[in-house]
Each structure stands twice: as C-alpha cells, then as structure tokens.
Design a protein around this motif. Structure first.
Motif: not given
Lengths: 256, 256
Positions: A117-119, A125, A139, A155, A157, A217-218, B19-21, B29, B197, B217
C-alpha cells in the motif's frame, strides 16, 4: 564422522563424562557433540539411556535437553524421543538479500505478500528515507519462506517519488534487489543494520508458526545505493530458532 | 531537537497521525519519534492523552506501548506512567572486549567472578581449542556489569597448557585481553562469532535481573591470536533489552 542416521539406542556414547564441571553441563557437551556429528532429523539417545549410562538423575538430563530444545538445537516428538533440529540459517557478513541467502544455502526462497500500500511518511520514515514529511512511501509486508517454512516477517518502506509505480510491483514472485536494479537502475551499495533480540508477539507468532513470546531477531535496515541515497528502510523479524548471525571480526589496528 | 526532559502532559504531539497505515502502527511511530528526541528517563505522554489526542481506543494505544515495553524501548512505573528506557548498548563491527566496549560508551565495566576452575577438555572444547581430549582447560564464569547493572553472563574456556597459572588469574579486577597480552604475550587477531536469540532460563534470569524467558543474545566466540591459534572459546549471554548489534554491511563485489 559420516553417520547419517542411527537408531536411538545405538548412538556411540563416550564412556564417561568430561571431569571438573557440573554433571548437567558435562552431559550437555556430550549431547552437543552428538548433534554436531549426526545429521538433522537423527534420533538422539533417550534421556533414560543417558541417565543410566552416566549414573545421573533423569531430571538432570531432562533439564539439559529442555535447554537445547528451547535454543532450537533439539526437538522432541511425543512418544518417540529427541532429534537433531535443522541447523539455523546463518546470515553472512555481507549485505545480501533474503533470496540470495537462501539460494546460497540450497533452499528455495519464497514470499507471501500480506500487504502492499501507499502511505505517507511520518517523521521517522521521512528522516530515514530523506524525504519530506507526508511524501508518498510504498509499504510492502511479506512473509518470507525457505523451502516453504516461514522464516521471517518483513516490512519494507520505499521512497515512491524516486520509484514510479513501485506500489504496484510484483514482489510475490521476484526479488526486491533485482527489481530495484532492473526497473529503476538502482544498485545497492550497502546497509546499516541494527539487530535486537525481541519476544515474538501473538500476531507475528501465528504467521511464523512459533509460540507467542519465543525469541526473535529483529533487523532494522537502512539500505543505500551507490550514490549514498537511501533506497529503502526495512524491519525484518526472523525466527530465533531457525536463524543466526555469523560474524568474522578483526581486532582494530593498534594505535601508533 | 533539544528537549532533555519534559513534563508528561507537555510533550509536543504532531497534530494528526500519519495516514495510510493502521492506527496502532501510526501511533507507535509517533511514540518512537518521541523516544528518539527525548532522553532516557524522560516521561512519555500518558496513554489516555495519546488516545484522546488522536481519537483512538485506549486499548489500541496500550497494545503499542506494551510492544515497546516488551522490546525494551519504554518502561512503565506503576502509578506514574511510561518513560524512555536507557538505549541499548551496541556492539560495534570490530572484535572488542566487553571492557573496551563499555568504556567507549562512557560506562564503567565490572566483573563478578562466579566460578573459576580447571576442567578437562571434552570433545567439543578439545576440537575448538585444538588441544587433546582430556587436556586441562581453565573455565571462568563472570557476570559482566555496566555501571553496576548486570548485562551479560560469560563463560570463557582457556587452553591451560599454553597459559601457565591461568587458573589462578584475577579476572575480577582486570580485562582478559590485557591479561593475555601482558602476562602471556598473546595478541588477539580476531574472532569467529555466532549469535543466536534464545530465551533466558530461570537461573540466568535471576543473575541478569530479567524475567525468565525474556529474549537474550547468546554469542559463541572462538578468538584466535596473530599466529592463528585458538586463544579462548567463550559463550556470552547478553540481555536482549539492553544490548544490540550494529552491522555496517557492504554488497559483495559484482562478479566479472
């Protein structure tokens, strides 16, 4: 040692535990050595056999096997015993795509696009991608699989003003790296990554097919092109039981 | 933005959500941007204020704050609200000691030696350290602290035949790297590390002052000297809520 598969009760065991450390730790070392020498899926000696062989309490052996199960080294099948788990997929020390990583390991990468989608860019960001607040951002959320097994939730961007029609691109069947190169002439140069150990929450756990709260793990990744411009920002959550990081590190040069 | 500390109800909030999410993601965020601009310990807007300001359900805001708490970005104080957590300590891309890492960040490293003993090499340690099975190995277990806070639990295994009297060395007050250099003339060149992890088990959690099952970790490190010989093998379990890895990665050179 070329032992591809042995029966549970026939795996060779060292005659005695290595001395000078707690018995639990010693038996864990024995099991870890078996894990290394046997292949994934190979049965391990039963907890009863290990306990009898080394004169240990069953509970002592069980605690250590529990720990190896929690770390993803071993798995249990109800009524059948313990087995060597698939090795973790390692991330090499270079900036490679998920698809490249999996192919290098002989696995088939896959993607399931969950949202595209567009955000508009919020403050975070906008700062990361170096666009104006409110600028359009594509996104894309994908579940990444290796040989069909879910491994990561990603995810991405992308700054849409620099990438016309990116919002409609097919990222289910192709690699993002290839798309950026082929359609937009963008060659990636490198990335800054932060890696954090996090508990996997309920919604993510269902998609990744792990227990809620299991460790993951992020990765937070800001990728740049050869001109130094941000090409995308991404967060990727990898299953901790199936993914590890390999680092080859050098000491800094001595001063003077 | 230079805002070192603001009152809970006075932190400036953007007028509307990006917007948009999904609204949850949008409010997260906003909070993450506040976390970046405010310092550690700074109070965050209350969940009620965020919900009222953006017309959200309290539950939506609460879920996102819960996630930030689980990741160690935010902490709650009962009856007082949410606050910005201490930033994670990052591991740089070079092979540095815990002491060097902490000092580079302006923190005071500390050690509590929990066990120091001679053991004999089992098959795993013999293979890693390139010594005969049964050869003497010094095992040193230390709780590593930064400004007095427990950060990691480390077990180091050293080949004792090459390091006379290592079993009696004082590692509570000094750095292992310095000891190897000063007393044994061993200069470290680099290390191969694997990072996984894992869930922190009950015993480790008590020492590290985290909840049982919290993500950590675990580093497996094989350090080599300038002649390529193994200098030590270590496993270190770092708290996931206080430690992160920073990677600066480059694309491999194109072929041809």
């Amino acid at each position: 040692v070329l032992v591809s598969r042995v029966e549970p009760e026939s795996a060779p065991l060292p005659a005695r535990l290595p001395a000078g450390r707690p018995k639990g730790q010693a038996v864990r070392e024995i099991i870890e050595t078996l894990v290394d020498s046997l292949g994934p899926g190979a049965p391990l000696p039963s907890e009863r056999r290990l306990a009898d062989h080394y004169g240990l309490a069953r509970m002592t052996v069980r605690t250590e096997v529990d720990r190896l199960v929690a770390e993803g080294t071993v798995y249990r099948v109800h009524g059948r015993g313990s087995f060597v788990a698939e090795p973790r997929v390692a991330q090499a020390g270079v900036f490679s795509s998920f698809s490249e990583d999996m192919r290098a390991r002989g696995m088939t990468p896959g993607s399931i696009v969950r949202a595209q989608q567009m955000i508009e860019a919020g403050p975070f960001l906008a700062g990361s991608l170096e666009v104006a607040p409110g600028a359009p951002v594509a996104e894309i959320e994908r579940l990444r699989t290796a040989d069909g097994t879910p491994l990561a939730l990603e995810r991405v961007y992308l700054p849409a003003e620099r990438l016309p029609d990116i919002g409609g691109a097919d990222l289910e069947h192709g690699s993002l790296f290839e798309l950026l190169g082929r359609r937009y002439g963008i060659e990636l140069d490198g990335a800054d990554q932060r890696v954090v150990a996090v508990p996997i929450d309920a919604e993510e756990a269902a998609l990744l097919e792990v227990e809620e709260g299991a460790p993951g793990l992020r990765f937070h990744t800001l990728a740049r092109d050869t001109e130094g411009k941000p090409a995308y920002y991404a967060t990727s959550l990898f299953r901790g039981d199936r993914y590890e990081i390999e680092l080859r590190q050098k000491r800094p040069e001595p001063r003077g």
